[in-house]
Design a protein around this motif. Structure first.
Motif, short mmCIF file in Angstrom:
data_model
loop_
_atom_site.label_atom_id
_atom_site.label_comp_id
_atom_site.label_asym_id
_atom_site.label_seq_id
_atom_site.Cartn_x
_atom_site.Cartn_y
_atom_site.Cartn_z
N HIS A 18 0.84 -1.21 0.00
CA HIS A 18 0.00 0.00 0.00
C HIS A 18 0.87 1.25 0.00
CE1 HIS A 18 -3.53 2.46 0.86
NE2 HIS A 18 -2.86 3.04 1.84
N ALA A 19 1.94 1.23 0.79
CA ALA A 19 2.84 2.38 0.85
C ALA A 19 3.47 2.64 -0.51
CB ALA A 19 3.93 2.13 1.90
N LEU A 20 3.90 1.59 -1.18
CA LEU A 20 4.52 1.75 -2.50
C LEU A 20 3.50 2.22 -3.53
CD1 LEU A 20 6.86 -1.36 -2.48
CD2 LEU A 20 7.60 1.02 -2.69
N ALA A 88 1.18 12.14 8.67
CA ALA A 88 1.33 10.90 9.44
C ALA A 88 1.27 9.68 8.52
CB ALA A 88 0.25 10.81 10.51
N GLU A 89 0.38 9.72 7.53
CA GLU A 89 0.30 8.61 6.58
C GLU A 89 1.60 8.48 5.79
OE1 GLU A 89 -2.46 6.91 2.89
OE2 GLU A 89 -2.99 8.80 3.87
N THR A 90 2.19 9.62 5.44
CA THR A 90 3.46 9.60 4.72
C THR A 90 4.57 9.03 5.60
OG1 THR A 90 2.76 11.52 3.44
CG2 THR A 90 5.10 11.01 3.42
N GLN A 91 4.54 9.36 6.89
CA GLN A 91 5.50 8.76 7.82
C GLN A 91 5.34 7.24 7.85
OE1 GLN A 91 8.01 9.96 9.50
NE2 GLN A 91 7.71 12.17 9.73
N ASN A 92 4.10 6.78 7.84
CA ASN A 92 3.85 5.34 7.79
C ASN A 92 4.43 4.71 6.54
OD1 ASN A 92 2.55 3.78 9.82
ND2 ASN A 92 0.69 4.99 9.60
N SER A 93 4.20 5.36 5.40
CA SER A 93 4.72 4.84 4.14
C SER A 93 6.25 4.80 4.15
CB SER A 93 4.24 5.71 2.97
OG SER A 93 2.84 5.62 2.81
N LEU A 94 6.85 5.89 4.60
CA LEU A 94 8.31 5.94 4.65
C LEU A 94 8.86 4.88 5.59
CD1 LEU A 94 10.99 7.25 3.90
CD2 LEU A 94 10.58 8.98 5.68
N GLY A 95 8.19 4.68 6.72
CA GLY A 95 8.63 3.66 7.67
C GLY A 95 8.65 2.28 7.05
N ILE A 115 11.34 2.65 12.61
CA ILE A 115 10.65 2.69 13.91
C ILE A 115 10.38 4.14 14.31
CG2 ILE A 115 10.99 2.24 16.38
CD1 ILE A 115 12.51 -0.36 15.44
N GLN A 116 11.34 5.02 14.05
CA GLN A 116 11.14 6.44 14.37
C GLN A 116 10.01 7.03 13.53
OE1 GLN A 116 12.65 8.34 16.87
NE2 GLN A 116 10.89 9.60 16.26
N CYS A 117 9.92 6.62 12.27
CA CYS A 117 8.83 7.10 11.41
C CYS A 117 7.47 6.70 11.98
CB CYS A 117 8.97 6.55 10.00
SG CYS A 117 10.27 7.32 9.02
N PHE A 118 7.35 5.46 12.41
CA PHE A 118 6.07 5.01 12.96
C PHE A 118 5.74 5.75 14.26
CE2 PHE A 118 7.35 0.96 10.65
CZ PHE A 118 6.57 1.26 9.54
N ASN A 119 6.75 6.00 15.06
CA ASN A 119 6.52 6.79 16.28
C ASN A 119 6.14 8.23 15.94
OD1 ASN A 119 6.88 4.94 18.46
ND2 ASN A 119 9.08 4.90 18.04
N ASN A 120 6.73 8.77 14.87
CA ASN A 120 6.33 10.11 14.42
C ASN A 120 4.86 10.12 14.03
OD1 ASN A 120 8.95 11.01 14.75
ND2 ASN A 120 9.49 10.87 12.58
N ALA A 121 4.44 9.09 13.31
CA ALA A 121 3.03 9.01 12.90
C ALA A 121 2.12 8.92 14.12
CB ALA A 121 2.82 7.80 11.99
N LEU A 122 2.57 8.20 15.14
CA LEU A 122 1.76 8.07 16.35
C LEU A 122 1.67 9.38 17.13
CD1 LEU A 122 2.89 4.52 17.51
CD2 LEU A 122 0.59 5.18 16.76
N ASP A 123 2.59 10.31 16.88
CA ASP A 123 2.48 11.63 17.49
C ASP A 123 1.25 12.38 16.97
OD1 ASP A 123 4.73 11.30 19.03
OD2 ASP A 123 6.08 12.30 17.60
#
Length: 340
Positions: A18-20, A88-95, A115-123
């Motif tokens: 999905h991210a790709l 946040a969705e973009t952070q998920n994709s990048l992660g 992992i940092q990207c996913f934590n960023n999204a959770l912010d």
């Protein structure tokens, strides 16, 4: 104790695909064609579904660097301020893309960035306002931590992955989101198994079995053939290790039945042949463990014959290290059949 070899299947990573899919459009039309996988390869891929959590087959892996760069450029403070959910969705994709590269390169630092990207999204996502996005991000976080924990034999990472999957299951339910619930249960089972191998005692292995059986409760061969085979095979693997750890023949017999069910699904649903072969290898391996535990020379002789048959009939479907494992098992079984 040293646990015996098992071969696991890794489920589809739909979040990565999905991210790709969502990100390739950012690169322009010329990249859409470049992202298509090579369909002209005629040699069977005997590593399909066995590489890890971030294997995907819909897009060429050559596109990962370009997609990653495009996403990183887009993640500005202004974008976050104007469209926090999209950011946040973009952070998920990048992660997910960073984690895929981490697996490809066995690079812990890329996993850590993921992992940092996913934590960023959770912010930005919180359970109250965006419960399903929050759950999906927790799942992604768990998968990245599980993959890194496997690579590094990191008990703390695996425990954190368990916590993340457990969080996802606070929102994903068997009734409302059965497919996602089953995926989280499968990954929870896999993480408990990996974590249990680093701990003393058997309780974590037992939790793994429960999680896999939960996943199996909602999977069927018509709609989820590969996922069903994977859950049975992987449940067999943890039962095998639990039986070894407990020195319990009944657990080993249960592992054999689980592998046999996985094999049946592979054959009936015409899944790639190497998956059926790996089920056979797993089944014969646990039968070897059972023969050794019970000092059953007849069974040991049968196991030697089984491994010889696998090598003779399926040489094209065996991974090199798996072939070596089979050869070692033949020697071990022949010794056991004559030494007791």
């Amino acid at each position: 104790m040293k646990l015996s070899q098992t071969y696991l299947f890794y489920p589809h990573n739909k979040a990565l695909e999905h991210a790709l899919a969502n990100s390739i459009g950012r690169l322009g039309d010329e990249w859409v064609e470049a992202a298509a996988p090579d369909t002209q390869v005629t040699v069977a891929d005997n590593f399909l579904y066995t590489r890890g959590n971030y294997e995907q087959h819909r897009f060429s892996s050559n596109i990962l660097d370009s997609v990653r760069e495009a996403l990183e450029i887009s993640l500005t403070d202004e974008y976050r301020h104007q469209e926090p959910s999209a950011w946040a969705e973009t952070q998920n994709s990048l992660g997910n893309i960073l984690a895929a590269q981490g697996q490809q390169q066995r690079d812990a630092s890329l996993y850590e960035k993921a992992i940092q990207c996913f934590n960023n999204a959770l912010d930005e996502y919180n359970r109250e306002k965006s419960p399903l996005d929050w759950a999906a991000t927790q799942y992604n976080l768990g998968t990245a931590m599980q993959a890194l924990g496997r690579q590094m034999d990191g008990a703390k990472l695996l425990k954190a992955a368990i916590d993340a999957y457990t969080n996802a299951l606070l929102e994903w339910s068997r009734k409302e989101t059965p497919e996602k619930w089953a995926s989280a249960m499968h990954q929870l089972g896999a993480t408990f198994h990996a974590h249990g191998k680093l701990l003393k005692g058997n309780r974590t292995f037992q939790k793994s079995v429960v999680a896999y059986k939960n996943a199996l409760a909602v999977l069927d061969a018509d709609n989820y053939a590969f996922e069903l085979a994977a859950a049975h095979n992987n449940c067999g693997a943890v039962l095998q290790h639990l039986g070894e750890s407990e020195e319990n023949p009944d657990r080993l017999e249960e592992a054999i039945r689980s592998y046999e069910t996985a094999l049946t699904v592979c054959l009936e649903q015409q899944l790639p042949i190497h998956l059926a072969v790996l089920c056979r290898v797993n089944r014969s391996t646990v039968r070897s463990v059972l023969a050794e535990l019970t000092k059953d020379t007849t069974l040991a002789h049968e196991v030697a014959d089984e491994f010889e048959m696998i090598i003779e009939c399926f040489p094209h479907a065996l991974q090199p290290l798996c072939l070596k494992h089979c050869e070692e098992q033949i020697h071990k079984a022949k010794c056991a059949s004559t030494c007791h």
